[in-house]
Scaffold this active site. Structure first.
Site, PDB file in Angstrom:
ATOM      1  CE  LYS A  93     -55.533  20.082 -90.531  1.00 26.94           C
ATOM      2  NZ  LYS A  93     -55.468  18.613 -90.363  1.00 26.94           N
ATOM      3  CD  GLN A 114     -51.044  17.146 -96.614  1.00 25.57           C
ATOM      4  OE1 GLN A 114     -50.912  15.946 -96.739  1.00 25.57           O
ATOM      5  NE2 GLN A 114     -52.193  17.758 -96.825  1.00 25.57           N
ATOM      6  CE  LYS A 117     -52.544  16.822-101.149  1.00 32.00           C
ATOM      7  NZ  LYS A 117     -52.899  15.511-100.572  1.00 32.00           N
ATOM      8  CE  LYS A 129     -50.542  11.865 -95.090  1.00 30.52           C
ATOM      9  NZ  LYS A 129     -51.722  12.559 -95.622  1.00 30.52           N
ATOM     10  N   GLY A 168     -56.835  12.400 -90.249  1.00 29.76           N
ATOM     11  CA  GLY A 168     -56.824  10.994 -90.624  1.00 29.76           C
ATOM     12  C   GLY A 168     -56.201  10.766 -91.988  1.00 29.76           C
ATOM     13  CG  ASP A 169     -53.471   9.207 -95.149  1.00 27.97           C
ATOM     14  OD1 ASP A 169     -53.553  10.183 -95.894  1.00 27.97           O
ATOM     15  OD2 ASP A 169     -52.980   8.127 -95.522  1.00 27.97           O
ATOM     16  CB  THR A 212     -60.580  13.688-100.275  1.00 19.99           C
ATOM     17  OG1 THR A 212     -60.032  14.121 -99.030  1.00 19.99           O
ATOM     18  CG2 THR A 212     -59.453  13.455-101.263  1.00 19.99           C
ATOM     19  CG  ASN A 243     -64.104   8.034 -96.012  1.00 18.66           C
ATOM     20  OD1 ASN A 243     -65.077   7.289 -95.986  1.00 18.66           O
ATOM     21  ND2 ASN A 243     -63.592   8.573 -94.926  1.00 18.66           N
ATOM     22  CB  SER A 387     -58.487  19.265 -92.297  1.00 17.05           C
ATOM     23  OG  SER A 387     -58.762  17.888 -92.357  1.00 17.05           O
TER      24      SER A 387
END
Length: 455
Positions: A93, A114, A117, A129, A168-169, A212, A243, A387
């Site tokens: 993820k 990630q 996290k 990623k 997304g990123d 976030t 965002n 997510s």
């Protein structure tokens, strides 16, 4: 303790030798691995099972060519990537980033972060990623659509709802997710939760856009309240204007704090009266403008171009404030910046971006007894947590209300803070949330890797 330190140093030396051309990944690995010394010293099992050697190496890295047709009829080519780092506690993820600076170094850093996290959220998700060195800025809608379709045509070969779930990123918002989801659905014949960040009209989650930024503020609130302090009445410097920054500002306002700055790659704005949230949303979300446009229409707001910054500093951190929320990009807050913030009265930093503080800036914050630091892998976990909540809703074919998702997010962020704090205390470094978050995230993943054998 000496053996643990030697073990860590040997791994870092190995990374340096094999990946000398990947300084960002080395920085991320250094920050994490050095903070793991207490748990490695207390338990030799991890070294016996070569956990660090396995953890720093992605399970699978895919590099592919993406070809699409520009509006002029000519072929355009880009590199596409997916770094599937670790799946010990769940399917891969992590987000997709479309930006000219995307390369394997940046994506290995992001994928590595990630892992920890995602582990900290308490949810069953591994770390990954991906992205491409494609810049949506300046492209037509048709070009963006064709690129997304070409990109997902390759990526679809290695992702799936129980295998790898991208989101997304930077450079990948609802528009890009929509184009990719549509193409994926046509290729696979499946309407499932393989991509998150979708529109709420077709499987997305409410509060995902806000998650976030909201989550970072929830974490900061928990951190300050644990120390007997409050966000209410605080003046805060926020970097970025996407965002994360927008919804950090929104949640700060709801808690009685005031954000006084925003920034982008061209400069920053200082608004002593507090950032006008509705104006900012209009400029960034509707007009897709720059922060300079904010200062042109908001009385009293002052715009400073990047060319006027003191050399080696980020101008947004020159503004006196009580707290700072780096919400733009990696390494945007260096040692000189944090010294300026501290001397101007700033006493806490909560990281909304990924690895926004340099290693020496982090060391400075951790050394100060009157300073509170919320590291990114804990403080900005709200996005990936939501997510995963979207994945849960997709799996059950249901939709939760905004308040239901927001309450779950708030609880997750509270749990992350208390887990990190208690872990820091357990290993003799009470209040060091860098160490607490890294050890807590590491332990869950490492124990799972041991249970699952050498694969």
């Amino acid at each position: 303790m000496a053996n643990a330190k030697a073990y860590i140093n040997s791994i870092l030396e190995d990374i340096q030798q094999r990946s000398a051309h990947q300084p960002v990944f080395l920085q991320a690995a250094t920050e994490v691995l050095k903070s793991l010394e207490p748990i490695l010293a207390a338990n030799s099992t991890y070294e016996e099972h070569a956990i660090l050697e396995r953890l720093i190496m992605p399970e699978k890295t895919t590099i592919f060519r993406v070809v699409y047709c520009g509006d002029d009829g000519k072929a355009r080519t880009h590199f596409g990537y997916r770094v599937q780092f670790n799946s010990a506690i769940g399917p891969y993820k992590g987000g997709l980033r479309f930006h000219p600076t995307v390369n394997l170094d940046v994506l290995k850093f992001l994928g590595f972060e990630q892992i920890f996290k995602n582990s900290l959220t308490g949810l069953m998700i591994g770390g990954a990623k991906g992205g491409a060195n494609f810049d949506p800025k300046g492209k037509s809608e048709a070009e963006i659509m064709r690129f997304c379709q070409a990109f997902i045509a390759e990526l679809s070969k290695i992702i799936g709802a129980n295998t790898d779930v991208p989101a997304g990123d930077i450079g990948v918002g609802g528009r890009e997710i929509g184009y990719m989801f549509g193409a994926y659905k046509k290729i696979s014949g499946l309407f499932d939760g393989t991509l998150t960040g979708k529109s709420t009209l077709w499987g997305g989650s409410l509060a995902r856009t806000e998650a976030t930024g909201y989550g970072c503020v929830y974490f900061a609130k928990e951190m300050l309240e644990h120390a007997g302090l409050s966000l209410e009445g605080k003046s805060c410097a926020v970097s970025g204007s996407g965002n994360v920054a927008i919804y950090t500002i929104e949640k700060l306002k709801q808690f009685g704090a005031k954000a006084v700055t925003i920034s982008d790659s061209n400069g920053f704005v200082y608004d002593k009266d507090g950032i006008d949230l509705m104006l900012l949303k209009q400029i960034k979300e509707v007009q897709r403008g720059r922060v300079e446009d904010y200062a042109k229409v908001k009385a009293g707001a002052i715009y400073t171009p990047k060319s006027a910054y003191k050399e080696g500093t980020n101008g947004v951190w020159s503004v006196p404030c009580d707290g700072a929320f780096p919400s733009a990009t990696q390494n945007e807050l260096n040692l000189e910046d944090i010294k300026t913030l501290y001397n101007n009265g700033c006493r806490f930093v909560a990281e909304g971006a990924n690895m926004p503080s340099t290693l020496d800036a982090i060391d400075f914050m951790l050394e100060k007894k009157d300073f509170y630091f919320a590291p990114a892998k804990a403080a900005n976990a709200g996005g990936v947590a939501t997510s995963q909540l979207e994945m849960q809703q997709n799996a059950s074919m249901t939709n939760w209300t905004f308040d239901e998702v927001d309450q779950k997010l708030h609880k997750i962020m509270s749990n992350i803070f208390h887990n990190a704090y208690q872990t820091s205390k357990e290993y003799g470094h009470e209040g060091n949330l860098v160490m607490g978050a890294n050890i807590a995230g590491f332990k869950k993943v490492a124990d799972a890797m041991i249970d699952q054998g050498y694969i």
